[in-house]
Design an enzyme around this catalytic site. Structure first.
Site, PDB file in Angstrom:
ATOM      1  N   HIS A  20       0.837  -1.207   0.000  1.00 26.80           N
ATOM      2  CA  HIS A  20       0.000   0.000   0.000  1.00 26.80           C
ATOM      3  C   HIS A  20       0.868   1.252   0.000  1.00 26.80           C
ATOM      4  CE1 HIS A  20      -3.759  -2.261   1.067  1.00 26.80           C
ATOM      5  NE2 HIS A  20      -2.827  -3.130   1.407  1.00 26.80           N
ATOM      6  N   SER A 360       4.350  -6.084  -7.900  1.00 26.53           N
ATOM      7  CA  SER A 360       5.350  -6.881  -8.625  1.00 26.53           C
ATOM      8  C   SER A 360       4.928  -7.062 -10.075  1.00 26.53           C
ATOM      9  CB  SER A 360       5.533  -8.244  -7.952  1.00 26.53           C
ATOM     10  OG  SER A 360       6.096  -8.063  -6.665  1.00 26.53           O
ATOM     11  N   GLY A 378      -5.596 -14.328  -2.486  1.00 21.73           N
ATOM     12  CA  GLY A 378      -6.166 -13.013  -2.783  1.00 21.73           C
ATOM     13  C   GLY A 378      -6.097 -12.660  -4.257  1.00 21.73           C
TER      14      GLY A 378
HETATM   15  C1  UDX Z   1       0.179  -7.206  -0.915  1.00 28.62           C
HETATM   16  C2  UDX Z   1      -0.575  -8.442  -1.425  1.00 28.62           C
HETATM   17  O1  UDX Z   1       0.060  -9.639  -1.016  1.00 28.62           O
HETATM   18  C3  UDX Z   1      -0.725  -8.400  -2.933  1.00 28.62           C
HETATM   19  O2  UDX Z   1      -1.460  -9.538  -3.368  1.00 28.62           O
HETATM   20  C4  UDX Z   1      -1.444  -7.142  -3.328  1.00 28.62           C
HETATM   21  O3  UDX Z   1      -1.574  -7.083  -4.741  1.00 28.62           O
HETATM   22  C5  UDX Z   1      -0.736  -5.918  -2.777  1.00 28.62           C
HETATM   23  O4  UDX Z   1      -0.548  -6.028  -1.361  1.00 28.62           O
HETATM   24  P1  UDX Z   1       2.836  -7.856  -1.409  1.00 28.62           P
HETATM   25  O5  UDX Z   1       2.584  -9.288  -1.176  1.00 28.62           O
HETATM   26  O6  UDX Z   1       3.831  -7.219  -0.568  1.00 28.62           O
HETATM   27  O7  UDX Z   1       1.476  -7.001  -1.444  1.00 28.62           O
HETATM   28  O8  UDX Z   1       3.321  -7.805  -2.970  1.00 28.62           O
HETATM   29  P2  UDX Z   1       3.495  -6.669  -4.022  1.00 28.62           P
HETATM   30  O9  UDX Z   1       2.205  -6.042  -4.407  1.00 28.62           O
HETATM   31  O10 UDX Z   1       4.253  -7.255  -5.134  1.00 28.62           O
HETATM   32  O11 UDX Z   1       4.352  -5.560  -3.283  1.00 28.62           O
HETATM   33  C6  UDX Z   1       5.635  -5.820  -2.797  1.00 28.62           C
HETATM   34  C7  UDX Z   1       6.484  -4.582  -2.979  1.00 28.62           C
HETATM   35  O12 UDX Z   1       7.684  -4.788  -2.261  1.00 28.62           O
HETATM   36  C8  UDX Z   1       6.871  -4.309  -4.425  1.00 28.62           C
HETATM   37  O13 UDX Z   1       6.807  -2.923  -4.689  1.00 28.62           O
HETATM   38  C9  UDX Z   1       8.302  -4.793  -4.520  1.00 28.62           C
HETATM   39  O14 UDX Z   1       9.111  -4.064  -5.424  1.00 28.62           O
HETATM   40  C10 UDX Z   1       8.797  -4.592  -3.118  1.00 28.62           C
HETATM   41  N1  UDX Z   1       9.860  -5.567  -2.823  1.00 28.62           N
HETATM   42  C11 UDX Z   1       9.560  -6.868  -2.613  1.00 28.62           C
HETATM   43  C12 UDX Z   1      11.160  -5.121  -2.748  1.00 28.62           C
HETATM   44  O15 UDX Z   1      11.437  -3.926  -2.965  1.00 28.62           O
HETATM   45  N2  UDX Z   1      12.128  -6.016  -2.437  1.00 28.62           N
HETATM   46  C13 UDX Z   1      11.889  -7.322  -2.222  1.00 28.62           C
HETATM   47  O16 UDX Z   1      12.817  -8.057  -1.937  1.00 28.62           O
HETATM   48  C14 UDX Z   1      10.553  -7.776  -2.318  1.00 28.62           C
END
Ligand code: UDX
Length: 459
Positions: A20, A360, A378
């Site tokens: 978020h 991602s 989700g």
């Molecule tokens: C959550 C939910 O799991 C996802 O399904 C929804 O779409 C958004 O909220 P998350 O699981 O953290 O998010 O995944 P994602 O939406 O891909 O966000 C992760 C963020 O962390 C990305 O911006 C990615 O660039 C960042 N990241 C992740 C890093 O910078 N380094 C890492 O090693 C891993």
């Protein structure tokens, strides 16, 4: 006496999760770059994590601020209220209880500091922000941080506009306008009658309680990516695409990242690798996999023999098979957290094994990197469908992962008969994504229109 020049001031408030904070902060940077003062807020503990993992100290009280600045000021409350790492539901309940008053205080503080808030932007996981802003006479826009197709799916479910699987009819597919038919395995898992996360489902649907109160609903997507979904939901909600919200390429003015974890510097290691040779593996900030999956994944990578960069959050590293790190030394690197944007844009990356979180997805599309889609729950399930079946930029990997299936997926995407087609599609989406946010692109024009409105209101 000369009057002070107007200061258009947008106050942004984010739910304290990586998925978020990142897109809202990236939107903040784009709006600030067009001459608006932004104050970015979230809970105090999360906010200080953002600042400590960045190279830039925030402009804060006492420092003169003006148009085009991005400053930070946090709610006077913590997400993890007493350092006890509560379950998500408890922390959300606490935030819903104490957040509105803390947010109202923050708005009042801005007026006292002679920078009254012109507009509020929040992400809808904290729906009370819209209530507080509108009660105080300030217009509020929300940023939907997942795809438009997912917005439409939840919207139809919440308002009972379509049939979804039920306990008595669990196998029906979901037909929504502008979206390909989704099987029960392809809809957001929180809408399945079997979901274990009933309170999370409630929190997700709560986002639609007052979304009509928002003066604008921004979506982290772009018109060219989801034209039918955006168009067909417009009879209920006008979604305004402002994405893909990825780190701007020219980030020289600020190295500030939205990361809640400190990135490990693995770019130097990538510099030593051949072009398009490395498999990048990351499952985002929330997903955890079992020890068995970890072992299968480790074995699949070892069998495959290609170079890899694997993000395993430090809390999960003990699940790696014994001796694995020594075994793959030189070939593979395991890090606790990576600077993902930079990694995906590194020329050595050949493919991305992703859990398909929406950030991602957009980051890999913008970087033009093919994927191995490994969704867990989700919105990741429909996101994977779009990546593989609609955008055609990769292959699916069935969960739970098996060593041989991982090896086959890597070969298919790196070297298989469809690999060239996949790479061509990835390049096509990279160009479309970059065009949307470049000056004059579809998303840039939408941001520009918002900035015009903010400027007029402040004048
Ligand atoms: C959550 C939910 O799991 C996802 O399904 C929804 O779409 C958004 O909220 P998350 O699981 O953290 O998010 O995944 P994602 O939406 O891909 O966000 C992760 C963020 O962390 C990305 O911006 C990615 O660039 C960042 N990241 C992740 C890093 O910078 N380094 C890492 O090693 C891993």
């Amino acid at each position: 006496m000369e009057s002070e020049p107007p200061m258009p001031h947008v106050l942004m408030i984010s739910f304290p999760g990586q998925g978020h904070v990142n897109p809202l902060l990236r939107l903040a940077k784009r709006i600030a770059a067009k001459g608006v003062l932004i104050t970015f807020s979230t809970t105090s503990d999360t906010g200080h994590q953002i600042i400590s993992s960045s190279d830039v100290v925030s402009a804060d009280d006492g420092v003169p601020v003006g148009n085009g600045h991005l400053r930070f000021e946090f709610l006077n409350l913590n997400w993890d209220k007493d350092g006890q790492k509560h379950v998500l539901e408890e922390s959300m309940l606490n935030l819903d209880t104490v957040g509105p008053a803390a947010f109202a205080d923050l708005i009042r503080k801005q007026s006292l500091a002679r920078r009254p808030v012109t507009y509020v932007v929040n992400n809808p996981f904290i729906p009370w922000a819209v209530d507080v802003a509108t009660d105080m006479g300030i217009p509020c826009a929300v940023l939907w941080v997942q795809s438009c197709a997912v917005f439409s799916t939840y919207y139809h479910y919440h308002h009972g506009l379509s049939e979804f699987p039920t306990e008595t009819n669990p196998d029906i597919s979901v037909c929504l306008p502008g979206i390909p038919i989704m099987t029960p395995e392809e809809i957001p898992s929180f809408l399945l009658p079997t979901t274990f996360h009933k309170s999370l489902t409630k929190a997700i649907l709560e986002q639609f309680r007052n979304i009509d109160k928002a003066s604008r609903v921004f979506v982290n997507s772009f018109t060219e990516l989801e034209p039918e979904a955006i168009n067909s939901i417009s009879k209920y909600a006008q979604l305004i695409p402002v994405g893909p919200l990825v780190e701007p390429e020219d980030n020289s003015g600020s190295n500030l990242r939205g990361d809640l974890f400190k990135p490990t510097d693995c770019l130097e290691w990538l510099d030593t690798q051949a072009p398009q040779s490395v498999i990048y593996i990351s499952l985002g900030s929330i997903v955890t996999i079992t020890k068995e999956e970890m072992v299968e994944m480790a074995n699949g990578l070892t069998t495959n023999g290609r170079s890899f960069l694997w993000v395993v959050r430090s809390s999960c590293q003990e699940l790696l098979p014994q001796g694995f790190l020594e075994k793959v030394k030189g070939k593979g690197l395991v890090v606790g957290w990576s600077p993902q944007d930079n990694v995906l844009n590194h020329s050595s990356i050949g493919c991305f094994l992703t859990h398909c979180g929406w950030n991602s997805v957009l980051e890999t599309l913008t970087a033009g990197v093919p994927v191995i889609a490994y969704p867990q729950f989700g919105d990741q399930l429909p996101d994977a469908k779009f990546l593989v079946d609609i955008y055609k930029v990769g292959v699916r990997l069935k969960s739970p992962v098996q060593c041989t299936a991982l090896h086959a997926a890597i070969e298919a995407v790196m070297d298989g008969t469809d690999a060239n087609g996949i790479k061509e599609n990835a390049t096509k989406w990279k160009i479309a994504a970059k065009t949307a946010v470049a000056k004059g692109g579809s998303s840039d024009r939408n941001i520009e229109a918002f900035v015009d409105e903010v400027m007029k209101r402040a004048a």
